[in-house]
Write a protein that holds these residues in place. Sequence first.
Motif, PDB file in Angstrom:
ATOM      1  N   ARG A  76       0.854  -1.184   0.000  1.00 43.08           N
ATOM      2  CA  ARG A  76       0.000   0.000   0.000  1.00 43.08           C
ATOM      3  C   ARG A  76       0.896   1.242   0.000  1.00 43.08           C
ATOM      4  NH1 ARG A  76      -2.584  -2.328  -2.227  1.00 43.08           N
ATOM      5  NH2 ARG A  76      -4.640  -3.192  -1.988  1.00 43.08           N
ATOM      6  N   GLU A  83      -5.217   1.015   7.411  1.00 44.25           N
ATOM      7  CA  GLU A  83      -6.083   0.231   6.522  1.00 44.25           C
ATOM      8  C   GLU A  83      -5.392  -1.074   6.113  1.00 44.25           C
ATOM      9  OE1 GLU A  83      -6.525   2.084   2.688  1.00 44.25           O
ATOM     10  OE2 GLU A  83      -6.748   0.024   1.932  1.00 44.25           O
ATOM     11  N   SER A 124      -1.491   4.896   4.756  1.00 46.59           N
ATOM     12  CA  SER A 124      -2.337   3.737   4.460  1.00 46.59           C
ATOM     13  C   SER A 124      -2.090   2.578   5.434  1.00 46.59           C
ATOM     14  CB  SER A 124      -2.099   3.270   3.023  1.00 46.59           C
ATOM     15  OG  SER A 124      -0.777   2.793   2.900  1.00 46.59           O
ATOM     16  N   VAL A 162       3.702  -1.269   3.641  1.00 42.20           N
ATOM     17  CA  VAL A 162       3.475   0.028   3.012  1.00 42.20           C
ATOM     18  C   VAL A 162       4.805   0.502   2.421  1.00 42.20           C
ATOM     19  CG1 VAL A 162       1.541   0.676   4.495  1.00 42.20           C
ATOM     20  CG2 VAL A 162       3.852   1.324   5.161  1.00 42.20           C
TER      21      VAL A 162
END
Lengths: 345, 345
Positions: B312, B320, B317, B336
Amino acid sequence: MPGNKTLVLVSRPNGPLAPDHFAIVDKEIPALAEGQIKVRNFYASLDPGIRKTLGEDKSYWQPTPLGAALTANTVGRVLESRHAGFQPGDLVFGTGAMQEISVYTPGKMCWKLPPDSRLPLSAHVSILGGTGLTAYFGLLDVGKPQAGETVLVSGAAGAVGSIVGQIAKIKGCRVIGIAGGPEKTRRVVEKYGFDGVIDYRGKSREDLQAAIAELCPDGVDLYFDNIGGIQLDAALSQMKWRGRVAVCGLISEYERTEGSGQIMHNLFSIVAKTLRVEGFLSFVYHQQFREAQRELEQWILEGRLVYDDYIREGIESAPEAFMALFSGANNGKVMVRIAAPDDAI
Amino acid sequence: MPGNKTLVLVSRPNGPLAPDHFAIVDKEIPALAEGQIKVRNFYASLDPGIRKTLGEDKSYWQPTPLGAALTANTVGRVLESRHAGFQPGDLVFGTGAMQEISVYTPGKMCWKLPPDSRLPLSAHVSILGGTGLTAYFGLLDVGKPQAGETVLVSGAAGAVGSIVGQIAKIKGCRVIGIAGGPEKTRRVVEKYGFDGVIDYRGKSREDLQAAIAELCPDGVDLYFDNIGGIQLDAALSQMKWRGRVAVCGLISEYERTEGSGQIMHNLFSIVAKTLRVEGFLSFVYHQQFREAQRELEQWILEGRLVYDDYIREGIESAPEAFMALFSGANNGKVMVRIAAPDDAI
């Protein structure tokens, strides 16, 4: 005296055992095949694991069929032999049925008693039989205790647990027991020499965790479990990094109603502390039995190891004796005297 | 660019994760002490075990304090060094925080990337980082698979499980996976090459037992568990005599409400089948990491091992992405990209 009184299962328990699950019936004595021996049994033990064969659960051991004999360990004398290595009069241990006369095929579950043993006959189905051998191999081979370690034992007043704790002391460990009620907890410390004891009665999971934490402030290196349930769960929370759990039995589970389960909160400790949780059954060690029996007997004769047998008279008392095992009414290894030994070993 | 964006915990979850448990805040970059390095992070992974540190439970790992950064594995480039073995520009792996810039003390949880690695930077927090190393050592050292054995893997479409299954195939085992939903189960067989797969969705404990029994008719030699719960319980009932359970994680437990438990029906299998159930954490093998990384990379370059990363964009992010790990929305190792790598490795 025709017939052969035998304890049989007549209905399957779902929950606690009751007398009407059992009956004593006369069974025929099968004819001896080549390689077999016929044995008059003097003592027969009632072992907690047998409880697991009385239900319908086929995923573990084979269920005992309705009308069939309950499995027992026995000690007796050969009446008749079609095995070259056995003579009438020989004293033998066997795993067979709770009955007066058994037909055995000598092998890994049937052997002659050591001729030089100085212990009473009953000891051969307890401290020198499955009970002592289970304690010995479970503790030493699965648990691998090191001097200075902290060992926690559930069922500490029981036939296996009391021996486990004493062997752990012989090996230089600090040993804490868990038992139920004032009489048993006193015996764990005063008779079996544990360094401390926890009375589980009236204690919640959290109470047990706190009690273990208090007596094992640096954590538990080795937990020898006879009980399961919240005792296992509480112990898991108090294990040290890389601790070991030797799972001998889960007596709290045996009388569980079919379809119910055991709520566990602390299984994640297995990962977080990289625990090894290992089950065992003594018979896998059968090639080392004689050596272990010699060491156990030696410790007894030196006064370093004591054991208790809970002997009930007559095969008719077997159902009540078996129930005592699960209510905790027993004090030591549960067995029945099926016949008076005709003479000393 | 002052500040150092960092993912911090602002409230403790009791049950499923939600965005308001987290915040992205600017943290100061501490001054370098002797022996330390300052690293700009490119990738940071979100690991399921971190979930266990977000509650108040102190019995396992130390809880993440409120306001403190979440632990992450990162890969980045040295900006500044007060360590003789590290120079600005070196690429490093580290276990520290989910943040833009980290200060590390090189040692067993911070090392230089292998200079000859041909895999992308992101691989160093997945297949060559904790994920691949967990799969490698858990399967090979704890599980000890033998050619011809049946290996069952839960979380089979996950970052660890998918690698476990492929390594077990390389070792000559028959491998069955458990995963959730049509897309994941298809991937387990078609992409990762498992011999069979069970979709756990909509299945009760008994359904799972039946499904395992159908695909593993002779029983399971080795169960590699990422999930726990009824998948573990069902697997216990289908283990072979002397089977092994390598407990990697129990993701079904991580979002459990405090004080609730996991109902287990089949713990007695540990005794009845003399199972070994063993937890592990990859970092205990840190002295063998380089060797394992070489073997994993070799298998990848030979096309015998594939892996998926679920990347991500941006540290924002991260909450999430973390939640995706528990809902199963991810497809591969969750990480991430904190900053675009300034150039290839």
